[in-house]
Scaffold this active site. Structure first.
Site, PDB file in Angstrom:
ATOM      1  N   GLU A 214       0.883  -1.180   0.000  1.00 40.03           N
ATOM      2  CA  GLU A 214       0.000   0.000   0.000  1.00 40.03           C
ATOM      3  C   GLU A 214       0.910   1.215   0.000  1.00 40.03           C
ATOM      4  O   GLU A 214       1.439   1.611   1.040  1.00 40.03           O
ATOM      5  CB  GLU A 214      -0.881  -0.027   1.259  1.00 40.03           C
ATOM      6  N   CYS A 248      -2.032   9.626   2.594  1.00 32.80           N
ATOM      7  CA  CYS A 248      -1.582   9.005   1.339  1.00 32.80           C
ATOM      8  C   CYS A 248      -2.475   9.358   0.172  1.00 32.80           C
ATOM      9  O   CYS A 248      -2.019   9.507  -0.949  1.00 32.80           O
ATOM     10  CB  CYS A 248      -1.515   7.493   1.506  1.00 32.80           C
TER      11      CYS A 248
HETATM   12  P1  NAD Z   1       8.218   4.647   5.065  1.00 28.04           P
HETATM   13  O1  NAD Z   1       8.238   3.839   3.821  1.00 28.04           O
HETATM   14  O2  NAD Z   1       9.394   5.505   5.353  1.00 28.04           O
HETATM   15  O3  NAD Z   1       8.012   3.731   6.364  1.00 28.04           O
HETATM   16  C1  NAD Z   1       6.957   2.790   6.493  1.00 28.04           C
HETATM   17  C2  NAD Z   1       7.410   1.656   7.407  1.00 28.04           C
HETATM   18  O4  NAD Z   1       8.516   1.005   6.813  1.00 28.04           O
HETATM   19  C3  NAD Z   1       7.844   2.091   8.796  1.00 28.04           C
HETATM   20  O5  NAD Z   1       7.380   1.135   9.723  1.00 28.04           O
HETATM   21  C4  NAD Z   1       9.362   2.072   8.711  1.00 28.04           C
HETATM   22  O6  NAD Z   1       9.989   1.780   9.947  1.00 28.04           O
HETATM   23  C5  NAD Z   1       9.622   0.966   7.712  1.00 28.04           C
HETATM   24  N1  NAD Z   1      10.848   1.181   6.933  1.00 28.04           N
HETATM   25  C6  NAD Z   1      11.375   2.357   6.527  1.00 28.04           C
HETATM   26  N2  NAD Z   1      12.504   2.147   5.822  1.00 28.04           N
HETATM   27  C7  NAD Z   1      12.704   0.806   5.803  1.00 28.04           C
HETATM   28  C8  NAD Z   1      13.708  -0.036   5.235  1.00 28.04           C
HETATM   29  N3  NAD Z   1      14.723   0.468   4.569  1.00 28.04           N
HETATM   30  N4  NAD Z   1      13.604  -1.362   5.420  1.00 28.04           N
HETATM   31  C9  NAD Z   1      12.547  -1.893   6.089  1.00 28.04           C
HETATM   32  N5  NAD Z   1      11.576  -1.139   6.642  1.00 28.04           N
HETATM   33  C10 NAD Z   1      11.645   0.191   6.511  1.00 28.04           C
HETATM   34  O7  NAD Z   1       6.890   5.532   4.973  1.00 28.04           O
HETATM   35  P2  NAD Z   1       6.398   6.664   5.965  1.00 28.04           P
HETATM   36  O8  NAD Z   1       7.257   7.872   5.823  1.00 28.04           O
HETATM   37  O9  NAD Z   1       6.187   6.100   7.326  1.00 28.04           O
HETATM   38  O10 NAD Z   1       4.948   6.966   5.347  1.00 28.04           O
HETATM   39  C11 NAD Z   1       4.756   7.837   4.280  1.00 28.04           C
HETATM   40  C12 NAD Z   1       4.509   7.106   2.987  1.00 28.04           C
HETATM   41  O11 NAD Z   1       3.509   6.119   3.157  1.00 28.04           O
HETATM   42  C13 NAD Z   1       3.979   8.022   1.887  1.00 28.04           C
HETATM   43  O12 NAD Z   1       4.558   7.687   0.653  1.00 28.04           O
HETATM   44  C14 NAD Z   1       2.492   7.718   1.869  1.00 28.04           C
HETATM   45  O13 NAD Z   1       1.838   8.026   0.658  1.00 28.04           O
HETATM   46  C15 NAD Z   1       2.502   6.247   2.160  1.00 28.04           C
HETATM   47  N6  NAD Z   1       1.216   5.812   2.708  1.00 28.04           N
HETATM   48  C16 NAD Z   1       0.442   4.979   1.960  1.00 28.04           C
HETATM   49  C17 NAD Z   1      -0.803   4.579   2.448  1.00 28.04           C
HETATM   50  C18 NAD Z   1      -1.687   3.667   1.659  1.00 28.04           C
HETATM   51  O14 NAD Z   1      -2.623   3.126   2.245  1.00 28.04           O
HETATM   52  N7  NAD Z   1      -1.457   3.443   0.371  1.00 28.04           N
HETATM   53  C19 NAD Z   1      -1.220   5.018   3.707  1.00 28.04           C
HETATM   54  C20 NAD Z   1      -0.395   5.853   4.429  1.00 28.04           C
HETATM   55  C21 NAD Z   1       0.824   6.247   3.936  1.00 28.04           C
END
Ligand code: NAD
Length: 469
Positions: A214, A248
């Site tokens: 997602e 998002c």
């Molecule tokens: P992110 O990708 O930085 O982090 C999400 C999760 O992944 C966190 O739990 C984080 O600890 C983990 N993570 C981060 N880097 C990682 C790595 N290298 N290896 C493994 N795990 C890792 O995202 P964010 O900044 O928390 O959220 C913002 C993003 O999420 C935006 O792009 C937004 O559009 C998207 N989002 C999508 C939805 C949806 O339902 N489609 C909903 C909310 C947010």
């Protein structure tokens, strides 16, 4: 090695050992679990609201609208429909195997991992969990490291509701996520950025784990020449600037018909003034803050970069690093080369780009990554049909935005850069289930008459079956 790391291996093993007993669980047993989860959640509602205020300065009303209600709807819907979803479905048999009966049985995938972001830190952990439990899986949840109060709330809720060998919350940053990903989960539901999504998919590939991704990206809005600007303006102002734009599916940028731009800017200004206490938004108890200083710096950089490249600030543009505050900001004359038009904004900046005819707007969207959502404000059926048929996105919403995620009858998910697979309602149950094909044969089979060595007669028989098929 600290506790978070060393505990993961035995925790994962305990989940694997629990599979066979969970796989046998009845719809009533799973419903009881969901009911217990919902009951405990509603009893702890005020703690959730407090946590969201600490992490995001979210107001109680916004917390109820955007997180509490979403969890309640998803849980109620699963409880209501689970018996039907779990039922094995009889399928018919073609002529060649007329002597068999066949059906499809949804079975739990096994151990699932739920990795979540910070922007809706409770909803985006619990809604995937509801689907995982409905489908009979064990689950490990790793919430975002940037919303610690919400993570503590989740841990308390889950420990009160489930045994650790069924559902567990593991807190930590990406190093903990990496350690979790080294284990052979059967399915991973990841919510986060497209960049991290690629890392998750690569890690899942090592074990051929299933994935639901997602993701995010830029969700555009088209406001055409027939749009009702009074309705369009309040909807855009509300859904963009709720959670300070950190949604998002928030409208990312607006492609506005040139004849409507002036009225739209005016309408947005009127709504901000009404929503957030005039020009004193910083003091408004109803306006969220940016989650971290790093994200504040990122969004502020987009604003500075846009201004440097010639953008006009139509509304707002005020920032305060100490309070992680960025006011609702509308930009026009934006360079298409500026960061605000290239990166997902994920903050309270709204660039407006004008167009002369709809074809230009459709082409603009088609030349970019496929969005998670596309919003069209239009009262022209012809324009609605064109956008429906000529664009590709996770979701398409006419004359509104964001609210499609509240309908559990709709799949929620993106396409390519904005995601892979979907969940919510039955789609979530399916994402966490394996559809097992089952076939039962009669003791007599006509294939016995067609065994080698092949003769002319046997060949004619095969041809007859082909003809009848
Ligand atoms: P992110 O990708 O930085 O982090 C999400 C999760 O992944 C966190 O739990 C984080 O600890 C983990 N993570 C981060 N880097 C990682 C790595 N290298 N290896 C493994 N795990 C890792 O995202 P964010 O900044 O928390 O959220 C913002 C993003 O999420 C935006 O792009 C937004 O559009 C998207 N989002 C999508 C939805 C949806 O339902 N489609 C909903 C909310 C947010």
């Amino acid at each position: 090695m600290n506790d978070a790391f060393s505990n993961i291996k035995p925790l994962f093993r305990s989940h694997v050992e629990n599979h066979s007993s969970l796989a046998k669980s009845t719809h009533n047993e799973r419903k009881q679990k969901l009911k217990r989860l919902l009951k405990n959640f509603m009893e702890m509602e005020n703690e959730a609201i407090e946590a969201l205020a600490l992490d995001l300065k979210k107001s109680p009303t916004e917390s109820v609208i955007s997180e509490i209600l979403g969890v309640k709807t998803e849980a109620d819907f699963a409880i209501k429909n689970l018996t039907k979803w779990m039922r094995a479905k009889r399928v018919s048999s073609p002529v060649a195997v007329f002597f068999t009966s066949a059906w499809v049985r949804p079975e739990p995938k096994g151990s699932v991992l739920i990795l979540s972001p910070w922007n809706y830190p409770i909803l985006l952990c619990l809604n995937p969990l509801i689907a995982a439990i409905a489908a009979g899986n064990t689950a490990i949840i790793k919430p975002s490291e940037f919303t610690p109060a919400s993570s503590a709330f989740l841990k308390k809720l889950i420990e009160k509701t489930f045994t650790e060998n069924e559902v567990a919350v593991v807190v930590g940053d990406q190093r903990v996520a990496t350690e979790l990903l080294s284990h052979p989960f059967n399915h991973i539901l990841f919510t986060g950025s497209p960049e991290t999504g690629k890392i998750i998919m690569a890690a899942a590939a090592k074990h051929l784990a299933g994935v639901t991704l997602e993701l995010g990206g830029k969700s555009p809005v088209i406001v055409d020449e027939s749009a009702n600007i009074v309705e369009t303006a309040w909807k855009l102002a509300f859904y963009k600037f709720a959670n300070a734009g950190q949604t998002c599916t928030a409208p990312d940028y607006i492609l506005c018909h040139e004849d409507k731009k002036e009225a739209l800017v005016l309408g947005l200004k009127e709504n901000f003034t009404a929503f957030f206490d005039g020009n004193n938004t910083k003091q408004s108890k109803d306006y969220c803050q940016i989650v971290t200083h790093a994200h504040f710096d990122r969004v502020k950089d987009y604003l500075d970069d846009a201004k440097k490249m010639g953008a006009s600030v139509e509304i707002g543009g005020h920032t305060n690093r100490e309070d992680k505050f960025i006011s609702p900001t509308v930009l026009s004359n934006v360079s298409l080369q500026s960061k605000v038009m290239k990166e997902e904004i994920f903050g309270p900046l709204m660039p407006i780009v004008t167009y002369k005819n709809l074809g230009e707007a459709i082409k603009f969207i088609g030349e970019r990554e496929k969005p998670l959502a596309l919003y069209l404000f239009s009262n022209k059926k012809k324009n609605q049909k064109r956008v429906l048929e000529e664009t590709s996105s996770g979701a398409l919403v006419f004359n509104d935005c964001v609210i499609h995620h509240t309908n559990p009858n709709l799949p929620f998910g993106g396409i390519n850069n904005s995601g892979l697979g979907s969940y919510h309602g039955k789609y979530g149950f399916d994402a966490f289930s394996h559809e097992k094909a089952i076939l039962k044969s009669a003791s007599w089979s006509p294939f016995k008459l067609m065994l080698p060595p092949y003769t002319k007669r046997k060949h004619s028989l095969v041809n007859l079956i082909k003809k009848l098929s």
